[in-house]
Design an enzyme around this catalytic site. Structure first.
Site, PDB file in Angstrom:
ATOM      1  N   GLY A  66      -5.672  39.447  49.068  1.00 41.72           N
ATOM      2  CA  GLY A  66      -6.568  38.896  48.057  1.00 41.72           C
ATOM      3  C   GLY A  66      -7.465  37.789  48.586  1.00 41.72           C
ATOM      4  N   THR A  67      -6.914  36.933  49.420  1.00 34.96           N
ATOM      5  CA  THR A  67      -7.699  35.804  49.922  1.00 34.96           C
ATOM      6  C   THR A  67      -8.875  36.300  50.756  1.00 34.96           C
ATOM      7  OG1 THR A  67      -5.740  34.403  49.881  1.00 34.96           O
ATOM      8  CG2 THR A  67      -7.570  33.669  51.274  1.00 34.96           C
ATOM      9  N   ASN A 146      -4.227  33.600  36.724  1.00 39.58           N
ATOM     10  CA  ASN A 146      -2.905  33.543  37.341  1.00 39.58           C
ATOM     11  C   ASN A 146      -2.036  32.377  36.865  1.00 39.58           C
ATOM     12  OD1 ASN A 146      -5.076  32.221  38.915  1.00 39.58           O
ATOM     13  ND2 ASN A 146      -3.364  31.403  40.068  1.00 39.58           N
ATOM     14  N   GLN A 174      -4.457  39.537  40.041  1.00 36.68           N
ATOM     15  CA  GLN A 174      -3.327  39.500  39.099  1.00 36.68           C
ATOM     16  C   GLN A 174      -3.322  40.714  38.177  1.00 36.68           C
ATOM     17  OE1 GLN A 174      -0.653  37.568  38.774  1.00 36.68           O
ATOM     18  NE2 GLN A 174      -1.202  36.119  40.378  1.00 36.68           N
ATOM     19  N   SER A 194      -4.850  42.796  45.723  1.00 37.13           N
ATOM     20  CA  SER A 194      -3.842  42.421  46.717  1.00 37.13           C
ATOM     21  C   SER A 194      -2.540  43.183  46.450  1.00 37.13           C
ATOM     22  CB  SER A 194      -3.589  40.915  46.629  1.00 37.13           C
ATOM     23  OG  SER A 194      -2.534  40.564  47.484  1.00 37.13           O
ATOM     24  N   HIS A 196       0.691  42.804  47.326  1.00 34.00           N
ATOM     25  CA  HIS A 196       2.015  42.234  47.053  1.00 34.00           C
ATOM     26  C   HIS A 196       2.218  41.812  45.601  1.00 34.00           C
ATOM     27  CE1 HIS A 196       1.288  37.750  47.011  1.00 34.00           C
ATOM     28  NE2 HIS A 196       0.175  38.110  47.635  1.00 34.00           N
ATOM     29  N   THR A 232      -8.030  46.190  63.835  1.00 39.61           N
ATOM     30  CA  THR A 232      -7.232  47.416  63.854  1.00 39.61           C
ATOM     31  C   THR A 232      -6.558  47.617  62.501  1.00 39.61           C
ATOM     32  OG1 THR A 232      -6.888  47.190  66.208  1.00 39.61           O
ATOM     33  CG2 THR A 232      -5.300  48.568  65.031  1.00 39.61           C
ATOM     34  N   CYS A 320       0.554  28.751  44.952  1.00 40.70           N
ATOM     35  CA  CYS A 320      -0.165  28.040  46.002  1.00 40.70           C
ATOM     36  C   CYS A 320      -0.110  26.537  45.803  1.00 40.70           C
ATOM     37  CB  CYS A 320      -1.622  28.475  46.036  1.00 40.70           C
ATOM     38  SG  CYS A 320      -1.774  30.234  45.944  1.00 40.70           S
TER      39      CYS A 320
HETATM   40  N1  PLP Z   1      -6.463  35.597  43.515  1.00 41.66           N
HETATM   41  C1  PLP Z   1      -5.510  35.439  42.581  1.00 41.66           C
HETATM   42  C2  PLP Z   1      -5.877  35.428  41.139  1.00 41.66           C
HETATM   43  C3  PLP Z   1      -4.176  35.285  42.983  1.00 41.66           C
HETATM   44  O1  PLP Z   1      -3.232  35.115  42.050  1.00 41.66           O
HETATM   45  C4  PLP Z   1      -3.869  35.307  44.364  1.00 41.66           C
HETATM   46  C5  PLP Z   1      -2.489  35.138  44.841  1.00 41.66           C
HETATM   47  O2  PLP Z   1      -1.758  34.284  44.446  1.00 41.66           O
HETATM   48  C6  PLP Z   1      -4.908  35.479  45.295  1.00 41.66           C
HETATM   49  C7  PLP Z   1      -6.198  35.624  44.828  1.00 41.66           C
HETATM   50  C8  PLP Z   1      -4.647  35.506  46.756  1.00 41.66           C
HETATM   51  O3  PLP Z   1      -4.100  36.756  47.143  1.00 41.66           O
HETATM   52  P1  PLP Z   1      -3.258  36.904  48.501  1.00 41.66           P
HETATM   53  O4  PLP Z   1      -1.937  36.244  48.256  1.00 41.66           O
HETATM   54  O5  PLP Z   1      -3.117  38.384  48.701  1.00 41.66           O
HETATM   55  O6  PLP Z   1      -4.047  36.272  49.587  1.00 41.66           O
END
Ligand code: PLP
Length: 397
Positions: A66-67, A146, A174, A194, A196, A232, A320
């Site tokens: 996600g990041t 989130n 989310q 994302s 996970h 890769t 986070c």
């Molecule tokens: N965006 C939102 C709304 C999230 O909740 C999160 C993860 O906590 C992320 C982005 C970041 O995703 P990732 O953990 O895959 O980097």
């Protein structure tokens, strides 16, 4: 009970991934058959992921999560449109993956307008339209929050972006795997996912980018992903994500019914405790997502620790910033007093939770809250303002 932070890898996803660690471990860019096996696996996954989110396979790019997807969406769009303008519109409730990227863009001379949500976390389409300037090049608004779990009306917001021909990005990290996601129907140009968060592996995600838009790369190198995202390919990760996404999307309704029944029980039990208030939209929220403000406790970290002692994993907001003693920026943006924001609690249920878990959690929460309040009686802040607007309301989901 912190499934918004992350989830356990599903058995099906794990089984699907295993062959790609040691047997079909070839580099997907290699010409020989080992490489081509990996390449074929990746391309099949691209098709399957595209189907799950209402996209074309050529609109799917695999990323590290996600990041990266959020960073790429924003930086890539700014780079692409920099000659048209340097103004971006976003919100005050975005995840740090978006916020911090926007701050980096501000440091490079871009102007960002942060829209303020209402008390439940919704962004008004009217406010969005009013914020548009001739030099606006990008709008980035999350699909579901989130911290409080509110599901935003992305269709209405993206329609405004389309009217003014401005690129629209949504962070659906989310939301994907939990509520229906159809990028075309939502009308968005760019969308982050994302793995996970829906029982897929960590460190893998995807970015949808609607054709004919092609973002400028964030990562340069070997030219993978049609020269747009080098590196890769993470074949086991991509296979695991695809399996988990399909599994979640196929079970969306059944999962939501189960999770909503559990969260109704948890929320109504929590609201029976004096000085506990529900945050976010009571109805339009993610399945199994319970978020509260709790009066009379100085820091949510204390409550999270107390619950942890009783064997329950919950969160003070987003993972986070879980150890931070500062109020969540989301809670503050919803209009709560900053000091009260320190007592936010997020309990996010998953398919591995049971009714007994919820009952145990309620008992543990009650005991923990009472114990902490007794310890801090003198210092306790009282909740004011928004309580009357939404406090005490029971969700109808
Ligand atoms: N965006 C939102 C709304 C999230 O909740 C999160 C993860 O906590 C992320 C982005 C970041 O995703 P990732 O953990 O895959 O980097």
């Amino acid at each position: 009970m912190d499934h918004s932070a992350t989830t356990q890898l599903s058995q099906r996803a794990l089984d699907a991934m295993m062959p790609y660690f040691r047997d079909s471990y070839g580099n997907a860019s290699a010409v020989y058959s080992y490489g081509q096996e990996a390449k074929n696996a990746v391309e099949k996954c691209r098709n399957r992921c595209a189907k799950c989110i209402g996209a074309l396979p050529t609109e799917i790019y695999f990323t590290s999560g996600g990041t990266e997807s959020d960073n790429w969406a924003i930086r890539g769009a700014c780079e692409l449109k920099k000659d048209k303008g340097r103004h971006i519109i976003s919100t005050e409730i975005e995840h740090n993956a978006v916020r911090r990227t926007l701050e980096a863009m501000e440091a490079q001379g871009y102007a960002v307008t942060y829209l303020r949500p209402d008390a439940m976390g919704h962004i008004s389409p009217r406010d969005l339209e009013a914020a548009i300037r001739p030099d606006t090049i990008l709008i980035s608004i999350m699909t579901a929050n989130n911290v409080v779990g509110t599901v935003l009306d992305i269709e209405a917001l993206a329609a405004i972006a389309r009217k003014y021909r401005i690129l629209f990005h949504t962070d659906a990290v989310q939301a994907a795997g939990h509520i229906p996601i159809n990028a075309r129907k939502m009308g968005v140009d760019i969308l982050s996912v994302s793995a996970h968060k829906f029982n897929g592996p960590k460190g893998v995600g995807l970015l949808f980018c609607r054709l004919p838009t092609r973002l400028k790369p964030l990562l340069y190198g070997g030219g993978q992903e049609k020269e747009e995202r080098s590196g890769t390919e993470n074949v086991p990760g991509i296979v695991g994500m695809t399996e988990a996404l399909e599994e979640s999307v196929n079970a969306l309704d059944a999962n939501a019914a189960y999770l909503n029944a559990l969260s109704r029980k948890l929320i109504s039990g929590m609201l029976k405790i004096e000085g506990v208030h529900l945050t976010g939209d009571p109805v339009r929220r993610l399945p199994g997502f319970c978020s509260f403000l709790i009066e009379g406790i100085a820091h949510s970290v204390m409550l999270v620790n107390k619950m942890n002692e009783k064997g329950i994993c919950v969160s003070s907001g987003s993972a986070c910033s879980a150890s931070s003693k500062e109020a969540s920026h989301v809670i503050t943006a919803l209009g709560y007093d900053a000091r009260m924001g320190q007592c936010s609690l997020r309990v996010t249920l998953g398919m591995d939770n049971t009714e007994e878990d919820v009952e145990y959690c309620l008992r543990a929460a009650k005991e923990s809250i009472n114990a902490l309040r007794t310890e801090q009686k003198k210092k306790a802040p009282r909740l004011e303002g928004r309580v009357n607007a939404i406090g005490g309301a029971e969700p109808e989901t």
